[in-house]
Every structure is written in C-alpha cells, then in structure tokens.
Design an enzyme around this catalytic site. Structure first.
Site, short mmCIF file in Angstrom:
data_model
loop_
_atom_site.label_atom_id
_atom_site.label_comp_id
_atom_site.label_asym_id
_atom_site.label_seq_id
_atom_site.Cartn_x
_atom_site.Cartn_y
_atom_site.Cartn_z
N GLY A 1 0.74 -1.00 0.11
CA GLY A 1 0.08 -0.02 -0.05
C GLY A 1 0.76 1.30 -0.12
N GLU B 1 4.56 -6.36 1.90
CA GLU B 1 4.12 -6.97 0.60
C GLU B 1 3.59 -5.88 -0.30
OE1 GLU B 1 1.38 -9.54 2.36
OE2 GLU B 1 -0.15 -8.43 2.07
N ARG C 1 3.03 -1.77 -5.69
CA ARG C 1 2.94 -0.42 -6.41
C ARG C 1 4.35 0.28 -6.34
NH1 ARG C 1 -1.77 2.11 -7.47
NH2 ARG C 1 -2.51 0.88 -5.58
N CYS D 1 -15.96 1.73 -26.55
CA CYS D 1 -17.52 2.22 -26.49
C CYS D 1 -18.12 2.39 -25.08
CB CYS D 1 -18.31 1.23 -27.40
SG CYS D 1 -17.82 1.04 -29.06
C1 PLP Z 1 -2.87 -5.70 -3.73
C2 PLP Z 1 -2.44 -6.22 -2.39
C3 PLP Z 1 -0.94 -5.59 -2.07
C4 PLP Z 1 -0.22 -4.82 -2.97
O1 PLP Z 1 -0.76 -3.38 -2.76
P1 PLP Z 1 0.25 -2.17 -3.38
O2 PLP Z 1 -0.74 -1.13 -3.37
O3 PLP Z 1 0.33 -2.47 -4.80
O4 PLP Z 1 1.52 -2.15 -2.66
C5 PLP Z 1 -0.60 -6.40 -1.02
N1 PLP Z 1 -1.16 -7.12 -0.13
C6 PLP Z 1 -2.45 -7.51 -0.35
C7 PLP Z 1 -3.16 -8.44 0.51
C8 PLP Z 1 -3.01 -7.07 -1.66
O5 PLP Z 1 -4.42 -7.36 -1.89
#
Ligand code: PLP
Length: 418
Positions: free
Chosen positions: A230, A272, A275, A341
């Site tokens: 995140g 984890e 982005r 479209c």
């Molecule tokens: C999507 C997701 C992430 C990665 O999110 P980013 O915004 O790309 O860092 C990590 N953990 C879980 C459980 C997710 O669903």
C-alpha cells in the site's frame, strides 16, 4: 510545466515500434532493482526482513525473477499466481499466500508449495485443517475496523471485506495453539496508494502492540508481523514519494520501544508492496491516431482502457509525456481517449498538453503496477506486449501481444463449419 524523467528517448522508442507495434508496455529493470534495494536498505536493521512482492501488481515471470534476485519473495492470492511463482523458482516460505474467499484447491496448492498461509477469516482455520491438516506455521490477516482509518482506494477498514476482527484474532490464535500450530504470523493491510509515511509507522505500532498483547494474554510468540503493502507513488509530478528510509527508521524506533522491552526480539518484519516497487518503472507507449473537435477537443490514441484501467476505474491521474515535445508549450487542453465504446475510456481529461499530431508518441507514466495486469478483452480489445529495458540498454520482449487466435482460443466454432 512539470516533467517526469524517462529512462529512454524518442529515438529508442521509434526504433522499437518497428518491431513492436504500439501500444506496448516497457519496464525499466534498473529502476525496479534500485527500488527493491532501497526498501531492503531501509529495513537492514531487521534480521529477516523480507518484501513479498504483490504478484497481482505485475504478474510477469521476468519481473518476478528480477525481484527474486533482489531477495524479494512473492505475495500471491490465486492459483495462477502460485504457479507463476513455482515456475520462476520462488518456493516455500518465500511465498506469502494472502487470499480471501479462498477456493479449496488454492489452499492445497499453496500448502504443497510450502507457502505461508495467511488466513483471511476465523472459519478458514477449520477449512484449512480439513484440506491439509495442521500446518506448522499460520498467520492471520487483521482488520482493525473502526480502530483505524483507511483511505480512498481500499476504503474504511470497517467497510472492507478483509481480515479478522480484534476479538476473532485472539480467539483464532488461542485455537491455533490448542491445535498444535507451532509458529505464528500476523498481517494487516489497511491502505492502498498511501503517500503519508507515518501511516506505515502507525501500522507497525498497531501490530507491535498486538504482538505484545498476544504474548501477555495467550503466551503466543509471533515470528513475524507483515505490514502489508500500500505504499503510494507520486502519480502527479508535484507529489512527493514516500521516504522509505524514514519509514524503516520509524519502525525501528518502535521496535526498540515496544518489542525489545517485552522480550519479543527477534521478530521479523515483512512487507508486501506492489505499486511502490514496480509502479514508477513501467510506461505505456501509445500513438496518437486521431484528433477530434466537437464540444471538447480530443486526441485518440491506439491504447484504450483495456490496456490501462486505472483512469477509467478510479479516475486516477497518470502523467503523459509527448515524446519530442517535452519542452513545447503545454497550451492545448484535451481529453486523451481510447477506442472503447465506454465514455470513461479516457487516459486524461482536460489535460494541458503540447499540440499533438497524428503519429506522435505518448508515454503514459507510472503504469508498472496494476497496469497491464488489470487488462481485459471487453469490446474485442487485445492485451498489449510487455517489453523490458535491461540495465545494459537492450530491450527484450517479456510478453507478446495477444492475437486474434488468443481471443478466439476459448470459443468453439465447430458447429458453424460447412
Ligand atoms: C494488492 C495487495 C497488495 C499490494 O498493494 P500495493 O498497493 O500494490 O502495494 C499487498 N497485499 C495485499 C493483500 C493486496 O491485496
């Protein structure tokens, strides 16, 4: 006018278009490697720190291989993502399986690979036990509900479908202990695309405090806490990236204040992210094929929202550079649109750009995560190729563009043969 730097120039892209017709994605290997190193340097104080790259962001084996070389594991949430990792050689506890509403066979596969199972609900304890027995290591995804604010993409935690409540969490660990689980992890993921670095430090505080409480109340010693992903990226040129060193040292300070005095050292910290690792290092290259002037002014490009959903889906901003016109006055206001479209098939709305002519090449920035991966085939649109700009300057195709045969592959035309 704000500029975003590019790792390539117009000449290289024009040259590439002779082999790879637009639209295509291109990723910058150097940028990705450096970003992975930055994150692990920020947490170098923590023995066993690991970033489990969120596979859904960029599910390409070549990208996963690069990140694996940089010491990252993988965060999976589906069977194909697990198989992708298996085929790249990411195995065992290098895989975090953070799924929700999980089909049985996906748990079975994750367990076969030796992945860390991160359960999204208390009922999944029995579900998993029936499928694979009692695993040695289990983790829970915590949803703090009203105890924590979320943000726009992921929503408020109490509205989010993910994770266990605080009460369930304690009940869940107590059950795991009674069942004979030996090793425990704790996970949360409460924001997406968050640019406020303090938010991640506060997430660490929340998990460290839970670690202490679990030790006191249940005599459970966590092996890791996973802060989730995140971390946001500056999609707009005026935005500032999250200072990863600041996050790392903020978490280190709390570790010293909460974990060490409680005698809970060593506790591994995991993340984890998707982005922040690949997002800024992917570019969608597309060509202007039409212009149109009605009640508004439009530039039509050969990519569409099937290649990049984020603007249509979230109204997300993606910066656009017109190659060769970086220094030209940005004095025309246009909508940059694709051919779907659907009227939300717009990469930019009311954007000031240099005067664009047919044949101009536009680069759409920051699409290295949740870009190509979100592609779809609605309206008969085919997904584009993905290219990789290597550190030595060469370019490799790491996924070919889809063809008509791919589009028809799941259909049966036999009844219509003469
Ligand atoms: C999507 C997701 C992430 C990665 O999110 P980013 O915004 O790309 O860092 C990590 N953990 C879980 C459980 C997710 O669903």
């Amino acid at each position: 006018m704000a500029l975003k730097p590019l790792p390539f120039d117009e000449a290289l892209i024009r040259e590439l278009t002779r082999t790879y017709p637009t639209p295509f994605y291109i990723y910058d290997e150097r940028g990705i490697r450096n970003r992975a190193r930055e994150l692990s340097a920020a947490f170098a104080w923590c023995d066993g720190f690991r970033e489990f790259f969120a596979v859904k962001a960029t599910p390409n084996p070549h990208i996963l291989h690069i990140l694996h070389e940089e010491g990252c594991g993988a965060d999976c949430s589906s069977l194909p993502e697990l198989v992708l990792c298996e085929r790249v050689g990411i195995r065992g506890e290098e895989i975090m399986f953070t799924s929700n509403d999980t089909p049985a066979r996906e748990y079975v596969k994750a367990h076969q690979l030796g992945a860390i199972l991160n359960l999204d609900d208390i009922t999944h304890i029995d579900f998993v036990e029936e499928l694979v027995g009692v695993p040695d290591l289990l983790s829970f995804r915590y949803n703090p509900g009203p105890l924590r604010e979320g943000n726009r993409i992921i929503g408020r935690p109490e509205e989010a479908k993910y994770g266990l409540t605080r009460e369930q969490l304690f009940e869940g660990y107590a059950r795991l202990k009674r069942m004979g689980v030996q090793r425990f992890g704790l996970h949360t993921m409460v924001v997406s695309n968050e640019l406020n670095a303090d938010f991640f430090i506060e997430t660490a505080r929340m998990l460290f405090e839970l670690a202490v409480e679990l030790a006191e109340r249940l005599e459970i010693r966590l092996e890791f806490v996973n802060l989730g992903g995140g971390i946001g990226i500056p999609y707009r040129p005026e935005e500032k990236p999250v200072d990863l060193r600041y996050v790392g040292s903020g978490v280190e300070r709390l570790y010293g204040e909460l974990i060490r005095p409680a005698g809970l050292h060593p506790l591994k910290v995991f993340m984890e992210n998707g982005r922040v690792i690949t997002g800024p290092f992917g570019y969608l290259v597309t060509q202007a094929i039409h212009e149109k002037h009605i009640y508004k002014d439009y530039v039509g490009v050969d990519a569409c929202m099937a290649n990049l959903m984020r603007p249509g889906m979230y109204g997300a901003y993606h910066h656009i550079t017109v190659l060769g016109k970086e220094d030209a006055p940005h004095d025309t206001k246009v909508d940059v649109v694709g051919s779907l479209c659907e009227n939300n098939d717009k990469f930019a709305v009311d954007r000031w750009l240099p005067k664009i002519e047919r044949g101009d090449i536009l680069v759409i920035h920051d699409v290295g995560a949740h870009g190509h991966a979100m592609g779809f085939q609605y309206n008969g649109k085919l997904r584009s190729a993905e290219l990789l700009l290597r550190e030595d300057g060469t370019v490799e195709q790491i996924r070919r563009a889809e063809t008509l045969d791919d589009y028809f592959a799941t259909l049966d035309f036999s009844p219509f043969q003469p």
